[in-house]
Design an enzyme around this catalytic site. Sequence first.
Site, PDB file in Angstrom:
ATOM      1  N   HIS A 158      82.562  70.386  -9.283  1.00  8.98           N
ATOM      2  CA  HIS A 158      83.885  70.988  -9.026  1.00  8.98           C
ATOM      3  C   HIS A 158      84.927  70.597 -10.084  1.00  8.98           C
ATOM      4  CE1 HIS A 158      82.652  72.611  -5.240  1.00  8.98           C
ATOM      5  NE2 HIS A 158      82.435  71.437  -4.677  1.00  8.98           N
ATOM      6  N   ASP A 175      73.933  73.516  -4.839  1.00 10.11           N
ATOM      7  CA  ASP A 175      74.871  72.906  -3.884  1.00 10.11           C
ATOM      8  C   ASP A 175      75.504  74.048  -3.071  1.00 10.11           C
ATOM      9  OD1 ASP A 175      76.749  70.143  -3.649  1.00 10.11           O
ATOM     10  OD2 ASP A 175      77.806  72.009  -3.154  1.00 10.11           O
ATOM     11  N   HIS A 210      78.414  74.524  -2.100  1.00  9.12           N
ATOM     12  CA  HIS A 210      79.747  74.934  -2.542  1.00  9.12           C
ATOM     13  C   HIS A 210      79.674  75.576  -3.919  1.00  9.12           C
ATOM     14  CE1 HIS A 210      80.369  71.539   0.342  1.00  9.12           C
ATOM     15  NE2 HIS A 210      81.248  72.398   0.817  1.00  9.12           N
ATOM     16  N   ASP A 241      73.756  70.084   0.613  1.00  9.49           N
ATOM     17  CA  ASP A 241      74.663  70.422   1.708  1.00  9.49           C
ATOM     18  C   ASP A 241      74.440  71.834   2.256  1.00  9.49           C
ATOM     19  OD1 ASP A 241      75.575  71.185  -0.755  1.00  9.49           O
ATOM     20  OD2 ASP A 241      77.529  70.208  -0.593  1.00  9.49           O
TER      21      ASP A 241
HETATM   22 ZN   LIG Z   1      78.816  70.721  -2.082  1.00  6.53          ZN
END
Ligand SMILES: [Zn+2]
Length: 373
Positions: A146, A183, A185, A271
Site C-alpha cells: 500500500h 493480497d 486488498h 487475507d
Molecule cells: Zn491486505
Amino acid sequence: MAMSKLRKTGWLTHEYFFWHDTGNYASSFKPGEFMQPGKHAESPETKRRFKSLIDVSTFKHDLIHLEPRKATEEELARVHSTSHIHNMQKLSENDGGLMGDNESVFGPFGFDIASLGAGGAIVAADAVYKKEVDVAYALLRPPGHHAVKDHGMGFCMFNNIAVAIEHLRRTTNLTKFAVIDWDVHHGNGTQDIYYSDPNVLTISLHQEDLYPRFIGTIQETGEGAGKGFNINVPIPAGSGDGAYKYAFENIVKPAVSKFKPEFIFIASGFDASYHDPLSRMALHSPTYSWMAQEVLKLADEFAQGRVVATHEGGYSEVYVPFCGLVVLEAFAGKSSGIKDSIVEDSQAMTRRDQTLLPHQKEMIDECKLTHKL
Ligand SMILES: [Zn+2]
C-alpha cells in the site's frame, strides 16, 4: 496435489520484524471514548505463528535461511520521496507515530525495522538472481504494497517489492518485472509507483471496494507508456476457489505470458482466507498452493524460474500459518508433513462459495475484455 519440481527455497525473516509495534488500536480502529483499546489487526502474531510453524517442523531444514540487511537511504529513495523517508526516520527516533494515514501505527525503532524489511526484499531478490536459491519467501513486517511514493498507508511504510525491483534494475541486466498481488486488498502503492512504467506489469487480485476504497477498478489500466501494464481484478466479496482460479486462468496467466517478465514478485497476503477478520473472501490453503504453483510455471517459462514472494497482509492468527506453509511447500516442491488441520471442516462450511458464480465471472470477464486477453 502433485508438487512441481524441487527448488532451492530461500526463507528470509528476522526477529526484529516481530518487534514492529502497531500499538493498541482495536483492529484498525483508533481507541477512544467509545472504542476500547485492543490489539492492532497488523500485530506480530499472525506472522510469528507462521514462522513458529516452520520452526517446530523438520521442514525448516529444507529451506535456505537468508539474512536481511537494512535498505540504505539511497535504495529507499529510488522509490520514495526523501521527505517521507526523513519523516519516518525522525518519528522513529522519538516515540514513533503514523506512517501517513490514521491507522498505520509504528513505534520507536520502526523506521529501522521497515528498512530491514525493504532490505530483506533486496536480499531475497539478489539471492534468486545470483542463483544462491531458486526462489525465495520473505516473511517481513511491516508489509509494503500500500505504500506510495510520498507516504505510507494501510500498515505499510515502504514498498518492499518496488525497492527490490529498483535494486535489480540498477545492479543487473534485467529490465522486465511482473508483480502478482494476491493480497485481498488492492495493491495501490505498487500500482501508483509503476503506473506509467511499461516494464513493470502490476496485477492485483483483490476484493472489490475493500481497501483503499473507490480505487482498484478495472478501468485503471496505466497511463502514458504504462497504459495496459496495470491490471486490476476486483473480485466480489464472497468469492472462493472457483473465482480465483478463473481469474488466474483468464487474466494472470495470459497477461504474464504476453508480457514475458524476467523476474516475478508475489505480493503474498493471506487475507483472502475464509478466516480473515478484515475481508469477506473464502479461500483455503489449497487455492494458495495452486496459485503458487501456477506462478512457478509462468516463471519457469519466461523468467528462468525467478520468483520472490514478500509477505503482505493476512490477519487470521490461526490460519495464516497454514496458508503460508503451502506456498513454501509449493516453492520447495516438497511436502512438509504438516497437515492443515482446519481446511476440511472449513471448506465444507463454504462449499457453495468455492464454485465460480455468474456475478464473479462477469466481473472477471469484463477485466479480460478490457485488457484483450
Ligand atoms: Zn491486505
